[in-house]
Design an enzyme around this catalytic site. Structure first.
Site, PDB file in Angstrom:
ATOM      1  N   GLU A 145      55.280  74.612 -23.417  1.00 45.86           N
ATOM      2  CA  GLU A 145      55.765  73.375 -22.762  1.00 45.86           C
ATOM      3  C   GLU A 145      57.213  73.047 -23.097  1.00 45.86           C
ATOM      4  O   GLU A 145      57.646  71.914 -22.903  1.00 45.86           O
ATOM      5  CB  GLU A 145      54.865  72.174 -23.136  1.00 45.86           C
ATOM      6  CG  GLU A 145      53.461  72.288 -22.570  1.00 45.86           C
ATOM      7  CD  GLU A 145      52.631  71.003 -22.759  1.00 45.86           C
ATOM      8  OE1 GLU A 145      53.118  69.915 -22.387  1.00 45.86           O
ATOM      9  OE2 GLU A 145      51.508  71.110 -23.278  1.00 45.86           O
ATOM     10  N   ASP A 171      53.381  62.532 -20.279  1.00 46.01           N
ATOM     11  CA  ASP A 171      51.917  62.478 -20.336  1.00 46.01           C
ATOM     12  C   ASP A 171      51.348  63.214 -19.118  1.00 46.01           C
ATOM     13  O   ASP A 171      51.954  63.240 -18.053  1.00 46.01           O
ATOM     14  CB  ASP A 171      51.460  61.010 -20.318  1.00 46.01           C
ATOM     15  CG  ASP A 171      49.967  60.886 -20.513  1.00 46.01           C
ATOM     16  OD1 ASP A 171      49.537  60.821 -21.667  1.00 46.01           O
ATOM     17  OD2 ASP A 171      49.225  60.853 -19.503  1.00 46.01           O
ATOM     18  N   LYS A 173      49.103  62.342 -17.196  1.00 51.84           N
ATOM     19  CA  LYS A 173      48.803  61.445 -16.073  1.00 51.84           C
ATOM     20  C   LYS A 173      50.051  61.059 -15.278  1.00 51.84           C
ATOM     21  O   LYS A 173      49.945  60.434 -14.233  1.00 51.84           O
ATOM     22  CB  LYS A 173      48.132  60.158 -16.587  1.00 51.84           C
ATOM     23  CG  LYS A 173      46.697  60.320 -17.007  1.00 51.84           C
ATOM     24  CD  LYS A 173      46.056  58.994 -17.410  1.00 51.84           C
ATOM     25  CE  LYS A 173      46.598  58.448 -18.706  1.00 51.84           C
ATOM     26  NZ  LYS A 173      46.406  59.293 -19.894  1.00 51.84           N
ATOM     27  N   TYR A 234      43.604  53.391 -30.204  1.00 51.69           N
ATOM     28  CA  TYR A 234      42.619  53.568 -31.249  1.00 51.69           C
ATOM     29  C   TYR A 234      41.250  53.312 -30.615  1.00 51.69           C
ATOM     30  O   TYR A 234      41.039  52.216 -30.092  1.00 51.69           O
ATOM     31  CB  TYR A 234      42.838  52.618 -32.427  1.00 51.69           C
ATOM     32  CG  TYR A 234      41.960  53.004 -33.600  1.00 51.69           C
ATOM     33  CD1 TYR A 234      42.245  54.147 -34.329  1.00 51.69           C
ATOM     34  CD2 TYR A 234      40.839  52.254 -33.934  1.00 51.69           C
ATOM     35  CE1 TYR A 234      41.428  54.526 -35.388  1.00 51.69           C
ATOM     36  CE2 TYR A 234      40.031  52.639 -34.996  1.00 51.69           C
ATOM     37  CZ  TYR A 234      40.339  53.771 -35.711  1.00 51.69           C
ATOM     38  OH  TYR A 234      39.545  54.159 -36.757  1.00 51.69           O
ATOM     39  N   PRO A 236      42.256  57.407 -30.701  1.00 44.43           N
ATOM     40  CA  PRO A 236      43.111  58.247 -29.851  1.00 44.43           C
ATOM     41  C   PRO A 236      42.300  59.402 -29.270  1.00 44.43           C
ATOM     42  O   PRO A 236      41.180  59.661 -29.707  1.00 44.43           O
ATOM     43  CB  PRO A 236      44.142  58.779 -30.860  1.00 44.43           C
ATOM     44  CG  PRO A 236      43.384  58.872 -32.139  1.00 44.43           C
ATOM     45  CD  PRO A 236      42.406  57.710 -32.132  1.00 44.43           C
ATOM     46  N   SER A 237      42.886  60.103 -28.283  1.00 45.94           N
ATOM     47  CA  SER A 237      42.156  61.248 -27.714  1.00 45.94           C
ATOM     48  C   SER A 237      42.367  62.509 -28.555  1.00 45.94           C
ATOM     49  O   SER A 237      41.576  63.439 -28.476  1.00 45.94           O
ATOM     50  CB  SER A 237      42.559  61.486 -26.259  1.00 45.94           C
ATOM     51  OG  SER A 237      43.944  61.657 -26.163  1.00 45.94           O
ATOM     52  N   HIS A 240      46.446  63.638 -33.936  1.00 45.93           N
ATOM     53  CA  HIS A 240      47.792  63.891 -34.454  1.00 45.93           C
ATOM     54  C   HIS A 240      48.609  62.710 -33.922  1.00 45.93           C
ATOM     55  O   HIS A 240      48.666  62.494 -32.701  1.00 45.93           O
ATOM     56  CB  HIS A 240      48.332  65.229 -33.927  1.00 45.93           C
ATOM     57  CG  HIS A 240      49.760  65.489 -34.304  1.00 45.93           C
ATOM     58  ND1 HIS A 240      50.113  66.313 -35.352  1.00 45.93           N
ATOM     59  CD2 HIS A 240      50.918  65.007 -33.797  1.00 45.93           C
ATOM     60  CE1 HIS A 240      51.437  66.324 -35.461  1.00 45.93           C
ATOM     61  NE2 HIS A 240      51.944  65.533 -34.523  1.00 45.93           N
ATOM     62  N   HIS A 242      50.607  59.933 -32.230  1.00 39.57           N
ATOM     63  CA  HIS A 242      51.482  59.918 -31.053  1.00 39.57           C
ATOM     64  C   HIS A 242      51.520  58.506 -30.495  1.00 39.57           C
ATOM     65  O   HIS A 242      50.605  57.704 -30.722  1.00 39.57           O
ATOM     66  CB  HIS A 242      50.995  60.921 -30.005  1.00 39.57           C
ATOM     67  CG  HIS A 242      49.583  60.694 -29.538  1.00 39.57           C
ATOM     68  ND1 HIS A 242      48.478  61.038 -30.299  1.00 39.57           N
ATOM     69  CD2 HIS A 242      49.095  60.134 -28.408  1.00 39.57           C
ATOM     70  CE1 HIS A 242      47.375  60.720 -29.647  1.00 39.57           C
ATOM     71  NE2 HIS A 242      47.728  60.151 -28.493  1.00 39.57           N
ATOM     72  N   VAL A 243      52.614  58.205 -29.791  1.00 39.68           N
ATOM     73  CA  VAL A 243      52.856  56.861 -29.265  1.00 39.68           C
ATOM     74  C   VAL A 243      53.098  56.958 -27.757  1.00 39.68           C
ATOM     75  O   VAL A 243      53.820  57.832 -27.290  1.00 39.68           O
ATOM     76  CB  VAL A 243      54.086  56.222 -29.968  1.00 39.68           C
ATOM     77  CG1 VAL A 243      54.421  54.853 -29.372  1.00 39.68           C
ATOM     78  CG2 VAL A 243      53.852  56.108 -31.475  1.00 39.68           C
TER      79      VAL A 243
END
Lengths: 314, 314
Positions: A145, A171, A173, A234, A236-237, A240, A242-243
């Site tokens: 990526e 993302d 999506k 929370y 998360p999927s 690690h 991430h924001v």
């Protein structure tokens, strides 16, 4: 004479808003040239379950837009007006049990996770069952990526980049349209699983994400910090840290109060109390099909949540 | 032979989900009796601004459902299938400038309100400009809307009812359907303007709302606490403390992280620090047309929010 329900006599002046998610449009105009303005609000009806199969019937045309493996996507055009497609139709065929589960609405529950529930139930479950994070490490090491990386803090020769650095990635999506902006800041540091691990030691990292992330987005897309929704999930999927960065006027899934935590609120809470996220009771939604749900049910956590302690602090 | 794009050959087995807000339905079935399942997902297209006036044209029928003062509401029925109404059409005529503003999409901004900004700007603005709360007091005194009161803590002869009591009232947005449940708990105590006023002194009130409110809803509607989203708005639409109860699987407006605060989180925060809501920086969304927006812009608050203090705590 009252023309106010004869739309043939309506002169459109301007479109006031167009909510493409809820399919609502509002317009201003007047009837028959009158000085008095009128507002018309149109909303598409939801699908009627009794007539769902009549929606695309023999009188409607299907136009194929995409075909990829088991996925096909069509536009459905009604006969009376070939300029307006009425429905988007996706067909998955053959469909697996997993496809069917993905599209099945299922009951969801709110669980209130205390420090103790996290330590004794959630944490062991995460450590045993989490998906591999190899794909994240591949991104961080520029092994995959790399063409989609929008920003890397390393580009600014930042000090302490291994502790406070991050990558900005689109993302999955995100449609690519600026007014639907959806980016993820993925941190370079590898031992932060989620919100629950954050302490005052991470404030430099969190503030760096807020400042450098929003500055990079302003430079790349022209969207100011005050028009960004910057938040953490929370649960998360993936575990690690991430924001999420989304355009404030766009409403993607996962921005509800029972799932999202603003980064500014997180920084505020840790500044007020360093171990806030170790001590706090955190509420979140859990699907009935989630393996954690069965464990919570077994241990009567959802029932316990009902008997909120009235005596404490009274 | 591949029948997978001929909907005439599709046999419906079950409806998987029907998202009435986004107008998406997913169904399972098969083509021509085949063993292999197929999933079909249909989504209504958003309104196309170029063709907005063709949506209800001379070939479509308008059926009036409601008429009240300047408000009329119609169903729009396309000619090819008189069983399915395609659009809901509301006409406001004559419309005032306020009607037009209400339906106009406008830029929104996220402001981070520190303790100081609240004390020096927001609080004086609220005290000067808030709407009268007489309608709330009329409800509390059973002078109006008494037939719509769903629950009153006074019915249980509770001790200290003037301090910890409340009424449960239907929200104006509630359709009345149980799976779209939306109630408000309006407290009897009169000096709590918003979240900002809450301290440990209010914990008995907050826990009473959580426990008695959810118990009353379970008794009246059969919805368990774990399927309720119980939250407070900041900023609220009126400055008399009230709590929102919605069914968790329903997604009305105002449940986003930048506006909603879970009651369980509020209780947790105050238990951790009694003056949490006086000290905390709270983020919220503000519309460009809001008088507060002009004050924030004048005083450069939105700009300040951009220069987040990187030095503090680093």
């Amino acid at each position: 004479m009252d023309h106010s329900q004869n739309l043939d006599k309506f002169n459109l002046k301007q479109i006031l808003m167009n909510d493409t998610q809820r399919k609502i449009i509002a317009v201003e105009g007047n009837f028959n040239g009158s000085q008095e303005p009128a507002v018309i609000v149109m909303e598409k009806y939801a699908f009627d379950e009794a007539f769902v199969l009549n929606i695309c019937n023999v009188n409607t045309k299907l136009t194929k837009n995409i075909e990829n493996d088991v996925y096909k996507s069509f536009s459905c055009v009604p006969p009376y007006n070939d300029k307006i497609s009425s429905n988007k139709i996706d067909i998955i065929y053959p469909a697996t049990a997993k496809h069917i589960l993905k599209f099945t609405s299922q009951p969801i529950y709110l669980v209130q996770e205390t420090e103790e529930i996290y330590q004794t139930i959630t944490l062991p479950h995460i450590l045993e069952n989490s998906f591999s994070l190899q794909w994240v490490y591949n991104c961080l090491e520029y092994k995959s990526e790399k063409e989609s990386i929008k920003y890397d803090t390393a580009s600014e020769n930042a000090k302490d980049d291994e502790n406070i650095g991050f990558l900005l990635l689109p993302d999955l999506k995100w449609s690519g349209k600026i007014d639907e902006l959806y980016l993820l800041a993925v941190v370079k540091k590898r031992n932060i699983k989620s919100l629950r691990d954050l302490t005052a030691n991470h404030l430099p990292l969190l503030k760096n994400i807020l400042n450098k992330g929003s500055a990079a987005i302003y430079k790349l897309f022209g969207i100011h910090l005050s028009q960004l929704r910057i938040f953490v999930h929370y649960q998360p999927s993936f575990y690690h840290f991430h924001v999420h960065f989304t355009y404030l006027m766009h409403s993607p899934p996962g921005i509800n109060v029972e799932k999202a935590h603003l980064l500014t609120t997180i920084i505020n809470n840790i500044e007020m109390q360093s171990n806030y996220y170790q001590k706090a009771s955190l509420s979140y939604v859990i699907k009935e099909s989630d393996p954690l749900f069965s464990i919570f049910e077994e241990k009567d956590i959802l029932h316990k949540a009902k008997v909120f302690d009235e005596k404490k602090n009274v």
